[in-house]
Design an enzyme around this catalytic site. Structure first.
Site, PDB file in Angstrom:
ATOM      1  CG  ASP A  85      -2.361   1.066   1.476  1.00 24.28           C
ATOM      2  OD1 ASP A  85      -2.056   1.735   0.594  1.00 24.28           O
ATOM      3  OD2 ASP A  85      -2.767   1.196   2.082  1.00 24.28           O
ATOM      4  CG  ASP A 103      -3.589   4.331  -4.704  1.00 21.58           C
ATOM      5  OD1 ASP A 103      -3.104   3.886  -3.153  1.00 21.58           O
ATOM      6  OD2 ASP A 103      -4.816   4.167  -3.974  1.00 21.58           O
TER       7      ASP A 103
END
Length: 465
Positions: A157, A349
């Site tokens: 992440d 992301d």
């Protein structure tokens, strides 16, 4: 020094032949077999031979054929897109100029994204016996190549900072009581005092942390340290992480061990290992039926293999890495979009699925794509995906080439797998042109994305996995 030299080489004008080649990009369509765009039931493994890198580990999509969860139930596309929108809303809220909306919370639910395996902890045994298992060839700041610890499958992440794993001895594989190198931080320790918005008080003089996600789910427990091994190298003997003893909401029943936070905050793995691994990492997110990789440290590839653009950072929201999108091309033709509405600074992301663009840029892309795909049957929209097709009976597709043009003429042509998602154009529109764009993981597929945090650059290498 290695990172500084890498960045200098990457940013030299004309240093990358891929940049020059991209200017002469072919304008023809890409002919793609529809079978290649489908997720296979069997894992095809690595499409490119793995390099001999000590911190190299395989990576897969959490619901792909190569995932450790491949035999379990998979969420529907509608559910994934719903969760994806929650994550997008949270990221855009946090980068907004509206300070009232910048809540000190992490990003949203954990049901999708790239996953990899790391090892945490070390067995309890005599120190003399422990010493025998150390590789005498291991030297320098990376630690030993000690092959120890319990394997943890974690979500990769880039938009969160606090790494954490589940610490339920009854239900998870990692038991801190069984690790000889585990330690909980005391409440007056520098690590505990530096937790900021993630600090959650003190229990029995042990530092407590808490992370609340956008959908109301959360993780909480003891802020701790232990040995972390990635690939063949123990990268940190004092890796700081949340030892989670309570998860609420969407974490229930998940098979993920936790999250590997790679954001720009001080708590992340990248920041913790900056002195030993140069504040650099890279990954290649694969197609759902293949395997990619994650690497901590400078990749062992020539700098000229990457196209590079400056990394943008905002000290108000240090978690996020952003890049400046200047333009989009379809079949070599630049879309006619005013510069102020092209896309601007986009958040990189690893966990957002579908790239979000300002409406003006998205509408131009959609129009060009639909015009190029006019020979195929249209299908109903699927959630946020409003440009879908019915390829029943179609053996091959003439797919238009789409390239993203970042600052300093860093042209990145998307892999065909990064254009369609379930036969729909894998882009979506923001609510208005002022909202932050987000580069999702579908568009990153098969591209090695290099984050040189210390040098302030992001690199892209096509066909890497």
């Amino acid at each position: 020094m290695a990172v500084i030299l890498l960045v200098l080489l990457l940013l030299l004008p004309g240093s990358s032949p891929m940049i020059g080649a991209a200017a002469d990009e072919e304008r023809e369509h890409t002919i793609v077999a529809t079978s290649l765009l489908e997720t296979k039931a069997a894992c095809s493994g690595h499409m490119v031979a793995p390099p001999q890198n000590t911190t190299w580990v395989p990576l897969s999509l959490s619901h792909g054929s190569c995932s450790p969860w491949s035999h379990g139930s998979k969420p529907s596309l509608a559910e994934l897109l719903r969760q994806d929108q929650l994550r997008v809303d949270d990221i855009q809220m946090r980068v907004s100029d509206d300070k009232r909306r910048m809540a000190p919370c992490e990003v949203t639910v954990l049901n999708h994204g790239p996953v990899t395996d790391v090892k945490l902890g070390s067995p309890r045994r005599a120190s003399s016996e422990l010493q025998l298992s150390i590789d005498p060839a291991a030297t320098g700041g990376g630690g030993s190549s000690l092959q120890q610890g319990v394997t943890q499958t974690v979500l990769v992440d880039t938009a969160s900072d606090v790494p954490w794993v589940q610490c339920h001895p009854q239900t998870s594989s990692y038991d801190p009581a069984s690790s000889a190198t585990y330690a909980a931080f005391s409440c007056n320790s520098p690590a505990c005092r530096g937790l900021g918005p993630y600090a959650a008080g003190c229990i029995n003089n042990q530092c407590q942390y808490s992370v609340t996600y956008a959908d109301g789910s959360s993780t909480a427990g003891t802020y701790s340290s232990d040995r972390l091994t990635i690939g063949r190298r123990a990268v940190s003997s004092n890796f700081q992480f949340g030892c989670s003893r309570a998860e609420r909401g969407s974490f229930g029943g998940r098979r993920s061990s936790g999250v590997m936070g790679l954001g720009g905050g001080t708590e992340s793995l990248v920041s913790q290992t900056a002195a030993t691994h140069g504040n650099v990492f890279s990954y290649c997110i694969p197609k759902p039926s293949a395997k990619g990789f994650f690497v901590l440290g400078v990749p062992r590839r020539a700098a000229s293999r990457f196209v590079v653009t400056p990394m943008l950072r905002d000290p108000r929201v240090p978690t996020f890495y952003r890049v400046l999108l200047r333009a989009i091309t379809v079949n070599g033709q630049r879309l006619n979009v005013p510069a102020r509405a092209a896309a601007g600074a986009m958040v990189m992301d690893s966990r957002t699925i579908v790239t979000r663009l300002p409406p003006t840029a998205y509408q131009a892309l959609r129009a060009a794509f639909r015009n190029s795909m006019s020979m195929y049957r249209a299908a109903p929209p699927n959630g946020a995906l409003d440009t879908c097709y019915d390829f029943t009976g179609v053996a091959t597709i003439r797919l238009p080439r789409i390239a993203l043009v970042f600052d300093r003429n860093a042209v990145v042509e998307l892999d065909p797998s990064g254009i369609l998602l379930n036969s729909c154009l894998a882009f979506a529109s923001n609510g208005n042109d002022r909202m932050a764009g987000i580069l999702g993981n579908v568009q990153q597929q098969r591209i090695e994305v290099l984050y040189d945090v210390g040098g302030g650059a992001v690199g892209f290498r096509r066909g890497a996995c």
